[in-house]
Design a protein around this motif. Structure first.
Motif, mmCIF file in Angstrom:
data_model
loop_
_atom_site.group_PDB
_atom_site.id
_atom_site.type_symbol
_atom_site.label_atom_id
_atom_site.label_comp_id
_atom_site.label_asym_id
_atom_site.label_seq_id
_atom_site.Cartn_x
_atom_site.Cartn_y
_atom_site.Cartn_z
ATOM 1 N N GLU A 103 0.735 -1.360 0.128
ATOM 2 C CA GLU A 103 0.077 -0.021 0.000
ATOM 3 C C GLU A 103 0.851 1.144 0.041
ATOM 4 O OE1 GLU A 103 -3.216 0.830 -0.127
ATOM 5 O OE2 GLU A 103 -3.684 -1.305 -0.535
ATOM 6 N N LEU A 104 1.804 1.222 0.811
ATOM 7 C CA LEU A 104 2.781 2.386 0.618
ATOM 8 C C LEU A 104 3.700 2.607 -0.424
ATOM 9 C CD1 LEU A 104 3.839 2.388 4.426
ATOM 10 C CD2 LEU A 104 2.196 4.017 3.515
ATOM 11 N N PHE A 105 4.203 1.221 -0.845
ATOM 12 C CA PHE A 105 5.385 1.658 -1.915
ATOM 13 C C PHE A 105 5.017 1.013 -3.268
ATOM 14 C CE2 PHE A 105 7.217 1.295 2.338
ATOM 15 C CZ PHE A 105 8.014 2.481 2.436
ATOM 16 N N GLY A 106 3.619 0.251 -3.162
ATOM 17 C CA GLY A 106 3.462 -0.327 -4.468
ATOM 18 C C GLY A 106 4.096 -1.743 -4.821
ATOM 19 N N HIS A 107 3.576 -2.397 -5.968
ATOM 20 C CA HIS A 107 4.109 -3.481 -6.610
ATOM 21 C C HIS A 107 4.247 -3.457 -7.963
ATOM 22 C CE1 HIS A 107 0.083 -4.715 -5.976
ATOM 23 N NE2 HIS A 107 0.104 -5.213 -6.944
ATOM 24 N N VAL A 108 5.029 -4.350 -8.538
ATOM 25 C CA VAL A 108 4.788 -4.559 -10.196
ATOM 26 C C VAL A 108 4.141 -5.871 -10.378
ATOM 27 C CG1 VAL A 108 6.782 -3.412 -10.490
ATOM 28 C CG2 VAL A 108 7.123 -5.872 -9.952
ATOM 29 N N LYS A 109 3.835 -6.134 -11.496
ATOM 30 C CA LYS A 109 2.920 -7.287 -11.753
ATOM 31 C C LYS A 109 3.576 -8.342 -11.798
ATOM 32 C CE LYS A 109 0.265 -9.162 -15.992
ATOM 33 N NZ LYS A 109 -0.321 -8.780 -17.387
ATOM 34 N N GLY A 110 2.908 -9.550 -11.021
ATOM 35 C CA GLY A 110 3.544 -10.738 -11.010
ATOM 36 C C GLY A 110 4.739 -10.640 -9.759
ATOM 37 N N ALA A 111 4.671 -9.611 -8.924
ATOM 38 C CA ALA A 111 5.490 -9.430 -7.687
ATOM 39 C C ALA A 111 5.110 -10.593 -6.720
ATOM 40 C CB ALA A 111 5.530 -8.111 -6.938
ATOM 41 N N PHE A 112 3.969 -10.927 -6.727
ATOM 42 C CA PHE A 112 3.402 -12.012 -5.561
ATOM 43 C C PHE A 112 2.083 -12.482 -6.086
ATOM 44 C CE2 PHE A 112 2.319 -7.840 -4.258
ATOM 45 C CZ PHE A 112 0.987 -7.717 -4.006
ATOM 46 N N SER A 113 1.743 -13.573 -5.804
ATOM 47 C CA SER A 113 0.512 -14.155 -6.077
ATOM 48 C C SER A 113 -0.798 -13.401 -5.774
ATOM 49 C CB SER A 113 0.229 -15.545 -5.009
ATOM 50 O OG SER A 113 -1.227 -15.974 -5.453
ATOM 51 N N GLY A 114 -1.517 -12.901 -6.823
ATOM 52 C CA GLY A 114 -2.560 -11.929 -6.740
ATOM 53 C C GLY A 114 -2.115 -10.758 -7.262
ATOM 54 N N ALA A 115 -0.721 -10.257 -7.623
ATOM 55 C CA ALA A 115 -0.359 -9.181 -8.148
ATOM 56 C C ALA A 115 -0.663 -9.163 -9.871
ATOM 57 C CB ALA A 115 0.891 -8.703 -7.927
ATOM 58 N N ILE A 116 -1.748 -8.706 -10.191
ATOM 59 C CA ILE A 116 -2.180 -9.114 -11.681
ATOM 60 C C ILE A 116 -2.157 -7.649 -12.454
ATOM 61 C CG2 ILE A 116 -4.028 -10.870 -11.188
ATOM 62 C CD1 ILE A 116 -6.076 -8.561 -11.320
ATOM 63 N N ARG A 117 -1.671 -6.878 -11.861
ATOM 64 C CA ARG A 117 -1.029 -5.558 -12.439
ATOM 65 C C ARG A 117 -0.410 -4.852 -11.623
ATOM 66 N NH1 ARG A 117 -3.833 -1.248 -10.199
ATOM 67 N NH2 ARG A 117 -5.720 -1.862 -8.789
ATOM 68 N N THR A 118 0.308 -3.726 -12.259
ATOM 69 C CA THR A 118 1.540 -2.905 -11.469
ATOM 70 C C THR A 118 0.517 -1.817 -10.887
ATOM 71 O OG1 THR A 118 3.253 -3.332 -12.866
ATOM 72 C CG2 THR A 118 3.201 -1.123 -11.733
ATOM 73 N N LYS A 119 0.871 -1.453 -9.401
ATOM 74 C CA LYS A 119 0.194 -0.540 -8.770
ATOM 75 C C LYS A 119 1.080 0.150 -8.153
ATOM 76 C CE LYS A 119 -2.845 -0.333 -4.661
ATOM 77 N NZ LYS A 119 -3.369 -1.130 -3.550
ATOM 78 N N PRO A 120 0.879 1.630 -8.218
ATOM 79 C CA PRO A 120 1.472 2.658 -7.580
ATOM 80 C C PRO A 120 1.215 2.703 -6.158
ATOM 81 C CG PRO A 120 -0.095 3.587 -8.843
ATOM 82 C CD PRO A 120 -0.213 2.180 -8.994
ATOM 83 N N GLY A 121 2.142 2.837 -5.146
ATOM 84 C CA GLY A 121 1.809 2.989 -3.681
ATOM 85 C C GLY A 121 1.723 4.493 -3.429
ATOM 86 N N ARG A 122 1.216 4.569 -2.137
ATOM 87 C CA ARG A 122 0.702 5.857 -1.432
ATOM 88 C C ARG A 122 1.716 7.072 -1.741
ATOM 89 N NH1 ARG A 122 -4.178 5.134 1.422
ATOM 90 N NH2 ARG A 122 -4.731 2.832 0.711
ATOM 91 N N PHE A 123 3.071 6.659 -1.486
ATOM 92 C CA PHE A 123 4.305 7.741 -1.688
ATOM 93 C C PHE A 123 4.141 8.234 -3.185
ATOM 94 C CE2 PHE A 123 5.589 6.366 2.425
ATOM 95 C CZ PHE A 123 6.258 7.494 3.046
ATOM 96 N N GLU A 124 3.936 7.410 -4.068
ATOM 97 C CA GLU A 124 4.018 7.928 -5.685
ATOM 98 C C GLU A 124 2.919 8.703 -5.569
ATOM 99 O OE1 GLU A 124 5.097 5.022 -8.891
ATOM 100 O OE2 GLU A 124 4.975 3.626 -7.154
ATOM 101 N N LEU A 125 1.623 8.248 -5.181
ATOM 102 C CA LEU A 125 0.575 9.264 -5.422
ATOM 103 C C LEU A 125 0.492 10.405 -4.707
ATOM 104 C CD1 LEU A 125 -2.378 6.436 -4.672
ATOM 105 C CD2 LEU A 125 -1.516 7.242 -7.072
#
Length: 457
Positions: free
Chosen positions: A211-233
């Motif tokens: 939630e804070l730092f985001g993740h890239v697609k495939g980083a873990f099970s269920g990470a179906i898309r790249t997601k920016p974290g709160r710090f990026e936002l």
């Protein structure tokens, strides 16, 4: 109000067709047949949209566009062009034109284009109004209070708001930590940037890092898309980290890195992301205690603690309660003449309000809903609330009584020690009858031990 549209077109048939079409669509339309006439009309009135032909007698469209941008930059310009002058239309777009129409016209296309533009302008106007409302809402006047502690806090916030320093806000539940963070942001140079809020206690521990730092697609099970974290936002704005004491120990080094270097990586990615973010953190606990227990990093604490703001609990600023009540009446009642009687307010100021300002706000809102009287009297206050006030008063009296007994007991012991346990001499020193002193010794359960007899004091 309908948008005002000015058509500047030298071909009479085209001009009339455009004017009739847009009037039927509900626009307030006026037209001009040459560049100079159009320029005079622009100088004389305010226009929302200008339909501007590039080939005009008297003054060409590009020159006229430049004049429009100087006179009123908020006026949107749509270029009218023939196929042979598309390059000129592109040049006009670079100079600030919104769009262009090619001849011959599709009537439906004209209406759709203007409708979209009008909708866009309305949204921009709404956003500007909303931004102004937000800034007004979070002015210092919304931090209600005239007590010394609140005046001091407001002065601190005024100074802090103009800096980029990290702020740590400490206050009990319901004291208004989020409101203070909002006030700092909306009165800072970052006010036009985002204010991103994150509660460290409301998100499961396993999700806080993503939630804070985001993740890239495939980083873990269920990470179906790249997601920016709160710090990026929050880039070029402010991030508010509430309940910072609940942030897991294993994530604290990554948070420390953001505070120190303004950089991090998304989960599953090696790319370093740089951000320009101001951090405001809040807690209801003393972080020094957590540092001592090794559940909070000392270096992170010092980095967060650049500027410390303490919000006083309501029981330490009881003089603000009548002001807060008046503030909440304005907020929740359409009848601004409603009020609480002096007796009702006096009772409310005796209560400790463990939920602080939030509890008081909910209390006032409920009373305004359930009571129709213009002036709310003591008898209109809930019976359960009155019982709490009475019980609290009795507890306070017990505390004072116990404190007095302890002071009296200590004074008698010290006097007995001075006279090595001699009750008669101690009674004369205390200027009370011997029988009274013996009675107090019995009731206060004082034992005249060898320590007292041999104290030599």
């Amino acid at each position: 109000m309908n948008s005002r549209v000015l058509i500047i077109e030298d071909e009479k048939l085209t001009r009339i067709t455009l004017e009739d079409t847009l009037k039927r669509a509900g626009y307030d339309v006026t037209s001009a047949g040459d560049g100079l006439t159009g320029l005079n009309m622009i100088k004389e009135g305010k226009w929302d949209i200008v339909l501007l032909d590039l080939k005009l007698p008297g003054m060409d469209g590009i020159s006229l566009l430049k004049e429009i941008r100087n006179i009123n930059p908020e006026t949107s310009v749509i270029i009218i062009t023939a196929y042979g002058t598309i390059e000129s239309a592109v040049e006009a777009m670079k100079l600030g034109a919104y769009d262009y129409l090619t001849k011959p016209f599709n009537i439906d296309e004209i209406t759709i284009k203007l409708n979209r533009l009008t909708e866009l302008k309305n949204k921009i106007a709404e956003n500007v109004a909303l931004k102004a409302e937000l800034i007004g809402h979070y002015q210092f006047g919304n931090l209600v209070g005239k007590s010394k502690k609140m005046r001091e806090l407001i002065e601190q916030i005024k100074i802090v708001a103009n800096s980029n320093a990290t702020v740590l806000i400490i206050g009990e539940t319901g004291t208004g930590k989020e409101l203070v963070a909002e006030t700092i942001h909306y009165n800072s140079p970052r006010r036009d940037g985002p204010l991103v809020k994150f509660s460290c206690v409301s998100v499961p521990e396993t999700l806080i890092e993503t939630e804070l730092f985001g993740h890239v697609k495939g980083a873990f099970s269920g990470a179906i898309r790249t997601k920016p974290g709160r710090f990026e936002l929050a880039h070029r704005g402010t991030i508010f980290l509430d309940d910072i004491d609940d942030i897991p120990l294993q994530i604290q080094p990554k948070l420390l890195r953001v505070l120190q270097n303004k950089e991090f990586e998304r989960i599953g990615d090696e790319k370093v992301i740089k951000v320009d973010v101001r951090v405001i953190a809040a807690t209801k606990k003393e972080l020094t205690g957590l540092v001592a227990k090794n559940t909070f990093r000392e270096d992170l604490f010092y980095r967060l603690n650049t500027i410390l703001l303490r919000i006083p609990p309501l029981r330490e600023r009881r003089t603000d309660i009548p002001l807060l009540v008046a503030h909440f009446i304005k907020k929740y009642s359409s009848d601004k003449e409603r009020s609480f009687s002096n007796e009702a307010l006096a009772i409310m100021t005796k209560y400790n309000w463990p939920g602080n300002v939030r509890e008081l706000e909910h209390f006032v809102e409920a009373i305004l809903i359930t009571t129709r009287e213009k002036v709310i009297q003591k008898e209109h206050l809930p019976k359960e609330f009155l019982k709490k006030v009475l019980l609290q008063s009795e507890l306070k009296m017990d505390e004072l009584r116990n404190e007095f007994y302890l002071m009296e007991k200590e004074a008698i012991i010290q006097c007995l020690k001075k006279f090595e346990g001699n009750v008669s001499m101690a009674a004369r020193s205390l200027n009370i009858p011997r029988s009274t002193l013996r009675d107090r010794i019995r009731k206060l359960n004082i034992k005249i031990s060898d320590d007292i007899k041999q104290s030599g004091l």
